[in-house]
Design a protein around this motif. Structure first.
Motif, PDB file in Angstrom:
ATOM      1  N   ASN A  22       0.807  -1.224   0.000  1.00 40.72           N
ATOM      2  CA  ASN A  22       0.000   0.000   0.000  1.00 40.72           C
ATOM      3  C   ASN A  22       0.840   1.272   0.000  1.00 40.72           C
ATOM      4  O   ASN A  22       0.346   2.357   0.277  1.00 40.72           O
ATOM      5  N   SER A  23       2.119   1.150  -0.294  1.00 36.25           N
ATOM      6  CA  SER A  23       3.050   2.276  -0.459  1.00 36.25           C
ATOM      7  C   SER A  23       3.435   2.979   0.838  1.00 36.25           C
ATOM      8  O   SER A  23       3.964   4.085   0.794  1.00 36.25           O
ATOM      9  N   VAL A  24       3.173   2.366   1.982  1.00 35.35           N
ATOM     10  CA  VAL A  24       3.671   2.864   3.257  1.00 35.35           C
ATOM     11  C   VAL A  24       4.047   1.676   4.148  1.00 35.35           C
ATOM     12  O   VAL A  24       3.494   0.595   4.017  1.00 35.35           O
ATOM     13  N   ILE A  25       5.010   1.921   5.033  1.00 35.59           N
ATOM     14  CA  ILE A  25       5.381   0.934   6.041  1.00 35.59           C
ATOM     15  C   ILE A  25       4.654   1.354   7.308  1.00 35.59           C
ATOM     16  O   ILE A  25       4.889   2.449   7.828  1.00 35.59           O
ATOM     17  N   GLU A  26       3.740   0.498   7.769  1.00 36.32           N
ATOM     18  CA  GLU A  26       2.879   0.868   8.892  1.00 36.32           C
ATOM     19  C   GLU A  26       2.618  -0.329   9.782  1.00 36.32           C
ATOM     20  O   GLU A  26       2.889  -1.462   9.414  1.00 36.32           O
ATOM     21  N   GLU A  27       2.094  -0.045  10.973  1.00 37.50           N
ATOM     22  CA  GLU A  27       1.639  -1.065  11.913  1.00 37.50           C
ATOM     23  C   GLU A  27       2.689  -2.155  12.110  1.00 37.50           C
ATOM     24  O   GLU A  27       3.803  -1.870  12.490  1.00 37.50           O
ATOM     25  N   GLU A  28       2.334  -3.412  11.846  1.00 37.75           N
ATOM     26  CA  GLU A  28       3.254  -4.522  12.068  1.00 37.75           C
ATOM     27  C   GLU A  28       4.472  -4.431  11.155  1.00 37.75           C
ATOM     28  O   GLU A  28       5.560  -4.865  11.534  1.00 37.75           O
ATOM     29  N   ARG A  55       9.378   5.457  18.460  1.00 32.35           N
ATOM     30  CA  ARG A  55       8.941   6.847  18.664  1.00 32.35           C
ATOM     31  C   ARG A  55       9.985   7.837  18.161  1.00 32.35           C
ATOM     32  O   ARG A  55       9.660   8.817  17.496  1.00 32.35           O
ATOM     33  N   SER A  56      11.245   7.572  18.458  1.00 31.61           N
ATOM     34  CA  SER A  56      12.325   8.453  18.008  1.00 31.61           C
ATOM     35  C   SER A  56      12.402   8.498  16.489  1.00 31.61           C
ATOM     36  O   SER A  56      12.571   9.563  15.891  1.00 31.61           O
ATOM     37  N   LEU A  57      12.284   7.331  15.874  1.00 32.44           N
ATOM     38  CA  LEU A  57      12.327   7.240  14.422  1.00 32.44           C
ATOM     39  C   LEU A  57      11.183   8.036  13.798  1.00 32.44           C
ATOM     40  O   LEU A  57      11.396   8.813  12.869  1.00 32.44           O
ATOM     41  N   LEU A  58       9.982   7.856  14.325  1.00 34.01           N
ATOM     42  CA  LEU A  58       8.834   8.588  13.794  1.00 34.01           C
ATOM     43  C   LEU A  58       8.955  10.092  14.063  1.00 34.01           C
ATOM     44  O   LEU A  58       8.647  10.902  13.191  1.00 34.01           O
ATOM     45  N   ASN A  59       9.423  10.462  15.243  1.00 37.61           N
ATOM     46  CA  ASN A  59       9.598  11.885  15.550  1.00 37.61           C
ATOM     47  C   ASN A  59      10.579  12.546  14.604  1.00 37.61           C
ATOM     48  O   ASN A  59      10.378  13.684  14.187  1.00 37.61           O
ATOM     49  N   GLY A  60      11.646  11.837  14.262  1.00 38.02           N
ATOM     50  CA  GLY A  60      12.677  12.415  13.419  1.00 38.02           C
ATOM     51  C   GLY A  60      12.438  12.300  11.936  1.00 38.02           C
ATOM     52  O   GLY A  60      12.915  13.131  11.162  1.00 38.02           O
ATOM     53  N   ASN A  70       6.789   6.471   4.483  1.00 40.08           N
ATOM     54  CA  ASN A  70       6.679   6.351   3.030  1.00 40.08           C
ATOM     55  C   ASN A  70       8.082   6.238   2.439  1.00 40.08           C
ATOM     56  O   ASN A  70       9.078   6.243   3.162  1.00 40.08           O
ATOM     57  N   LYS A  71       8.170   6.128   1.137  1.00 35.46           N
ATOM     58  CA  LYS A  71       9.464   5.865   0.508  1.00 35.46           C
ATOM     59  C   LYS A  71      10.447   7.017   0.720  1.00 35.46           C
ATOM     60  O   LYS A  71      11.626   6.795   0.986  1.00 35.46           O
ATOM     61  N   ALA A  72       9.981   8.255   0.649  1.00 34.15           N
ATOM     62  CA  ALA A  72      10.878   9.401   0.861  1.00 34.15           C
ATOM     63  C   ALA A  72      11.411   9.418   2.293  1.00 34.15           C
ATOM     64  O   ALA A  72      12.589   9.710   2.531  1.00 34.15           O
ATOM     65  N   GLU A  73      10.550   9.089   3.247  1.00 37.79           N
ATOM     66  CA  GLU A  73      10.973   9.050   4.645  1.00 37.79           C
ATOM     67  C   GLU A  73      11.952   7.901   4.888  1.00 37.79           C
ATOM     68  O   GLU A  73      12.929   8.049   5.624  1.00 37.79           O
ATOM     69  N   LEU A  74      11.713   6.761   4.236  1.00 35.08           N
ATOM     70  CA  LEU A  74      12.627   5.628   4.348  1.00 35.08           C
ATOM     71  C   LEU A  74      13.994   6.003   3.802  1.00 35.08           C
ATOM     72  O   LEU A  74      15.024   5.669   4.394  1.00 35.08           O
TER      73      LEU A  74
END
Length: 87
Positions: A22-28, A55-60, A70-74
């Motif tokens: 679905n073009s995002v890395i989410e949940e599990e 949490r740190s990864l998502l915050n940053g 998403n792919k740009a964030e990855l």
């Protein structure tokens, strides 16, 4: 680390973790990604460490604050990891 990440590298990593396509890395999927990253830097960790790292990864890196990667964030995460000094 490596000095550069190719678009093929990025695509491979993204496809590995985006199991439902679905073009995002989410949940599990995100939990698995965080665990694999933690395995690279520490051998001794617990669930609290994983949640704090997530949490740190998502915050940053979660620029649009949707709690998904998403792919740009990855790409940003992988580039940051490739620049980090070896422990």
């Amino acid at each position: 680390g490596c000095s550069s990440i190719t678009s093929q590298d990025l695509d491979r990593v993204f496809q590995l973790y985006d199991e439902d396509g679905n073009s995002v890395i989410e949940e599990e999927e995100l939990d698995g990604f965080v665990k694999d990253l933690m395995d690279l830097v520490r051998k001794d960790y617990d669930n609290d460490d994983l949640q704090q790292f997530k949490r740190s990864l998502l915050n940053g890196c979660d620029l649009n604050r949707d709690k998904k990667i998403n792919k740009a964030e990855l790409k940003m995460i992988l580039l940051a990891l490739s620049q980090a000094p070896d422990p």
